[in-house]
Design a protein around this motif. Structure first.
Motif, PDB file in Angstrom:
ATOM      1  N   MET A 264     -13.700 -12.895   2.883  1.00 55.48           N
ATOM      2  CA  MET A 264     -12.910 -13.331   3.368  1.00 55.48           C
ATOM      3  C   MET A 264     -11.467 -12.426   2.963  1.00 55.48           C
ATOM      4  N   ASN A 265     -11.620 -11.764   1.654  1.00 52.98           N
ATOM      5  CA  ASN A 265     -10.633 -10.555   1.569  1.00 52.98           C
ATOM      6  C   ASN A 265     -10.860  -9.169   2.591  1.00 52.98           C
ATOM      7  N   GLN A 266     -12.529  -9.302   2.952  1.00 57.34           N
ATOM      8  CA  GLN A 266     -12.272  -7.354   3.903  1.00 57.34           C
ATOM      9  C   GLN A 266     -12.273  -8.363   5.491  1.00 57.34           C
ATOM     10  N   ASN A 267     -12.296  -9.428   5.367  1.00 59.16           N
ATOM     11  CA  ASN A 267     -12.568  -9.190   6.425  1.00 59.16           C
ATOM     12  C   ASN A 267     -10.790  -9.455   7.091  1.00 59.16           C
ATOM     13  N   LEU A 268      -9.701  -9.563   6.103  1.00 52.88           N
ATOM     14  CA  LEU A 268      -8.186  -9.772   6.387  1.00 52.88           C
ATOM     15  C   LEU A 268      -7.503  -8.569   6.757  1.00 52.88           C
ATOM     16  N   LYS A 269      -8.636  -8.048   5.625  1.00 53.48           N
ATOM     17  CA  LYS A 269      -8.560  -6.154   5.140  1.00 53.48           C
ATOM     18  C   LYS A 269      -8.650  -5.668   7.322  1.00 53.48           C
ATOM     19  N   LYS A 270      -9.541  -6.134   7.126  1.00 53.23           N
ATOM     20  CA  LYS A 270     -10.096  -5.193   8.695  1.00 53.23           C
ATOM     21  C   LYS A 270      -9.051  -5.831  10.159  1.00 53.23           C
ATOM     22  N   ILE A 271      -8.866  -7.023   9.319  1.00 56.95           N
ATOM     23  CA  ILE A 271      -7.672  -7.665  10.709  1.00 56.95           C
ATOM     24  C   ILE A 271      -6.628  -7.001  10.487  1.00 56.95           C
ATOM     25  N   ASN A 272      -5.429  -6.869   9.816  1.00 56.54           N
ATOM     26  CA  ASN A 272      -4.575  -6.042   9.090  1.00 56.54           C
ATOM     27  C   ASN A 272      -4.955  -4.487   9.538  1.00 56.54           C
ATOM     28  N   ILE A 273      -6.067  -3.688   9.308  1.00 52.39           N
ATOM     29  CA  ILE A 273      -6.358  -2.731   9.956  1.00 52.39           C
ATOM     30  C   ILE A 273      -5.782  -1.858  11.772  1.00 52.39           C
ATOM     31  N   TYR A 274      -7.068  -3.243  11.958  1.00 45.71           N
ATOM     32  CA  TYR A 274      -6.813  -3.228  13.503  1.00 45.71           C
ATOM     33  C   TYR A 274      -5.704  -3.184  13.865  1.00 45.71           C
ATOM     34  N   SER A 275      -4.832  -4.149  13.815  1.00 46.89           N
ATOM     35  CA  SER A 275      -3.587  -4.904  14.507  1.00 46.89           C
ATOM     36  C   SER A 275      -2.586  -3.746  14.112  1.00 46.89           C
ATOM     37  N   ILE A 276      -2.502  -2.464  13.124  1.00 50.00           N
ATOM     38  CA  ILE A 276      -2.127  -1.563  12.883  1.00 50.00           C
ATOM     39  C   ILE A 276      -2.561  -1.031  13.482  1.00 50.00           C
ATOM     40  N   TYR A 277      -3.538  -0.022  14.048  1.00 48.99           N
ATOM     41  CA  TYR A 277      -3.639   0.383  15.090  1.00 48.99           C
ATOM     42  C   TYR A 277      -3.569  -0.172  16.710  1.00 48.99           C
ATOM     43  N   LEU A 278      -3.812  -1.417  17.073  1.00 49.01           N
ATOM     44  CA  LEU A 278      -3.283  -2.047  17.987  1.00 49.01           C
ATOM     45  C   LEU A 278      -1.618  -2.200  18.097  1.00 49.01           C
ATOM     46  N   GLY A 279      -0.891  -1.640  16.891  1.00 50.69           N
ATOM     47  CA  GLY A 279       0.678  -1.395  17.142  1.00 50.69           C
ATOM     48  C   GLY A 279       0.378   0.184  17.509  1.00 50.69           C
ATOM     49  N   ALA A 280       0.147   0.764  16.927  1.00 53.42           N
ATOM     50  CA  ALA A 280       0.347   1.921  17.442  1.00 53.42           C
ATOM     51  C   ALA A 280      -0.437   2.939  19.037  1.00 53.42           C
TER      52      ALA A 280
END
Ligand SMILES: Nc1ncnc2c1ncn2[C@@H]1O[C@H](COP(=O)(O)OP(=O)(O)OP(=O)(O)O)[C@@H](O)[C@H]1O
Ligand SMILES: [Mg+2]
Lengths: 351, 287
Positions: free
Chosen positions: B1-17
């Motif tokens: 769960m935590n791992q997934n959340l982290k992944k989502i966070n990272i993807y959202s950063i990439y998306l923002g960039a």
């Protein structure tokens, strides 16, 4: 190498009702180590800052070897101050920190290197020259700060609370280092402390300051034996005080007649106060005393190793007495005893 | 769960960039293409014609070193605007820091009556729309003869810049211990050496950030330059606007690249000073 004269020094700060430094005069002989002692906020740091030139006095003068330094800018006074928190320059390594004042003088780098090494050896830290201040312990920083100050060959060395940031065991070590170096180099030195024990252990003479006013400037012993007033006596751990009325050749008190062979009786007002250190009071079951003896009762006995402390009450007056534990008579709580205040040990002062 | 959340966070950063970078990519494609129109997904033909028209790259056939130098010697408008923008930016940055340093020192080190009010007044230009004061200023500038001059433009740029510079430097001084200076003085350093050897290294990170703000605010200034410059001082933002309104996307894109490139370069080299842990920004809470 320098005699220091502080004459009628006054400093006011806006927002303070009394002067922060109130008409203080102190004379320091060449090579002496003196302590400015007093509670927090009494004006010690302010005095040091005026001597360095970081603050300008409102009145009075500061003389080094009989020449006023008030018009000399800070960097030319050659009065070096070691601050309470050491203030090693974070962007320089230890060598650069210690060599700073020589670099300001424009000395040759080779000479600077040699002197820095000598100084670091003097403070017993020969191998840390390349380190940054952050990589040093508190005690090491303190010594580097001392080396940085001493390398300048200051006419007067000022130390603000040199031991207050150190652990107890480091404190003893540092105290010895400071006195030995100070005597070795013969540098005139003034340090600030609020700890009377520290002042007594380190200083040749102590200037006791309350609320910006100089109470007394004398050798440490005198503060124990002949305090100038009650607050000074209390600051040095005095606990026994007896209110007196002066008579022609004796004093009246709530416990009876007290005599003293003090010399300056003429200077005492008609109402005055006697004090005596706990270790100078004598007690005994039998009456073996000639004068200044009173009948009292033991309220409590506290054994503390080499000494035993007795709380005694004589006619509502409480006194504390401290005797060497070894070889005393068997005296217990609630015992009636004779209490002697030896006339050569009792000290009488104006309040 | 935590791992997934982290992944989502990272993807959202990439998306923002990605979203931020996308228009810049479009700029680049546009600047090097020839007639790239909707609905073509990619341009049919790559071309340097925008750069040639801006007189930054010589015509085909004369792209030698001499060709470049000859062309630039004709002093094309873009280069003039670039030089103007850079000069104004540098002058204003340096002047603003020199003015702000003493003020920031007092604001950062001391507490006094009305300090909050003074800080509020100092930052007020940032909440006031420039149009609100520039028209009034313009009248004064005209009567003083500053209008249309390099000096006048620099002066008016200081208005929106000073708040950033003062605030940044105040933050630095709130964390600063002046006793270091006193220590240096007692060790024989005069005032100048003390500033140079003790104060400057301590406040340098903050000065870099302040300079960054100052330069970028000046760099992107359109309205103030337009009105006070009275058409005589051409800077890059003005050139971007006028080209954009003339309707040649390739040309606009090329100028825009020249416009954003220095800003990106500066940000790249100074970003470590702006991050949260740096001493440059950690003093704000204490003001
Ligand atoms: N710059 C200043 N402005 C106003 N008041 C000041 C200033 N510096 C010191 N004071 C006040 O002057 C008094 C003496 O201050 P000083 O720093 O000399 O005390 P101190 O004896 O060194 O105390 P401590 O042991 O806490 O260091 C204090 O009441 C302090 O609040
Ligand atoms: Mg102090």
């Amino acid at each position: 190498m320098t005699e220091v004269n502080i004459v009628n020094l006054i400093k006011n700060f806006s927002g303070m009702t009394r002067p922060a430094v109130d008409n203080i005069s102190i004379n320091i002989q060449n090579g002496e180590l003196i302590a400015l002692l007093g509670p927090s906020g009494c004006g010690k740091t302010t005095i040091l800052k005026m001597i360095t030139g970081l603050l300008t006095p409102d009145n009075g003068d500061i003389l080094l070897d009989n020449q006023s330094i008030l018009s000399v800018p800070t960097e030319k006074r050659n009065v070096v101050m070691v601050f309470q928190n050491y203030l090693l320059f974070p962007y320089m390594n230890v060598n650069e920190n210690v060599g700073f004042s020589l670099k300001m003088k424009g000395d040759d780098p080779k000479v600077i290197n040699k002197r820095v090494q000598e100084m670091l050896e003097l403070v017993k830290l020969p191998d840390i020259g390349e380190r940054r201040p952050k990589q040093l312990s508190g005690g090491q920083q303190q010594r580097v700060a001392l080396a940085r100050a001493l390398i300048a060959n200051p006419r007067l060395l000022l130390l603000d609370e040199p031991l207050s940031n150190l652990d107890a065991h480091l404190r003893d070590e540092m105290r010895e280092l400071i006195t030995s170096i100070q005597k070795k180099l013969g540098v005139t030195c003034m340090f600030v402390t609020h700890d009377q024990e520290e002042a007594v252990l380190l200083a040749d003479k102590i200037a006791l300051i309350f609320d910006g006013k100089l109470q007394n400037f004398a050798e440490p012993k005198e503060f124990y034996e002949k305090p100038i007033n009650v607050s000074a006596a209390k600051f040095f751990g005095g606990v026994n005080f007896i209110e007196l009325n002066k008579n022609t050749n004796y004093f009246d008190s709530s416990i009876g007649k007290i005599i003293s062979n003090q010399k300056n009786v003429d200077e005492l007002h008609s109402k005055c106060i006697a004090t005596i250190r706990p270790e100078n009071i004598k007690i005994s079951r039998e009456n073996i005393y000639q004068d200044n003896f009173f009948k009292g009762k033991i309220k409590s006995v506290i054994f503390s190793g080499t000494h035993t402390r007795y709380k005694i009450v004589i006619n509502n007056l409480n006194l504390e007495c401290s005797l060497q534990s070894l070889g005393i008579q068997n005296i217990n709580k609630e015992d009636e005893v004779f209490v002697n205040l030896p006339k050569d040990k009792i000290w009488i002062m104006n309040d | 769960m935590n791992q997934n959340l982290k992944k989502i966070n990272i993807y959202s950063i990439y998306l923002g960039a990605f979203i931020l970078v996308l228009p810049i990519i479009a700029f680049f494609i546009n600047a090097f293409s020839f007639r790239w129109f909707y609905p073509q997904l990619i341009p049919k033909e790559l071309s340097m014609q925008a750069w040639v028209r801006l007189k930054l790259i010589p015509r085909e056939g004369s792209r030698t070193l001499e060709g470049f130098l000859d062309l630039w010697a004709t002093n094309p408008t873009v280069i003039k605007a670039l030089i103007n923008s850079l000069t104004i930016g540098f002058v204003v940055t340096i002047v603003s820091i020199i003015i702000a340093l003493p003020a920031a020192r007092v604001l950062g080190l001391f507490n006094f009556k009305f300090k909050k009010l003074i800080i509020f007044l100092m930052v007020s230009p940032t909440i006031l729309p420039p149009i609100a004061f520039v028209l009034g200023l313009n009248i004064n500038f005209i009567s003083l003869g500053f209008s249309g001059s390099f000096f006048g433009v620099c002066l008016v740029h200081l208005v929106p810049i000073m708040p950033y510079v003062v605030l940044t430097l105040t933050g630095i001084f709130a964390n600063y211990n002046p006793d270091f200076e006193y220590q240096a003085r007692t060790l024989g350093a005069n005032k100048f050496k003390t500033f140079y050897l003790i104060t400057l290294p301590a406040i340098a990170p903050g000065m870099v950030v302040a300079a960054l703000f100052a330069f970028l605010v000046s760099w992107s200034q359109y309205l103030l330059t337009f009105l006070i410059g009275a058409g005589k001082i051409m800077t890059l933002p003005l050139l971007v606007f006028s080209t954009a309104s003339s309707g040649n996307p390739a040309l606009t894109a090329a100028i825009s690249i020249i416009f954003i490139f220095p800003a990106i370069l500066i940000l790249f080299f100074t970003s470590k000073f702006v991050s949260g842990e740096s001493s440059a920004t950690s003093g704000f809470g204490k003001i």
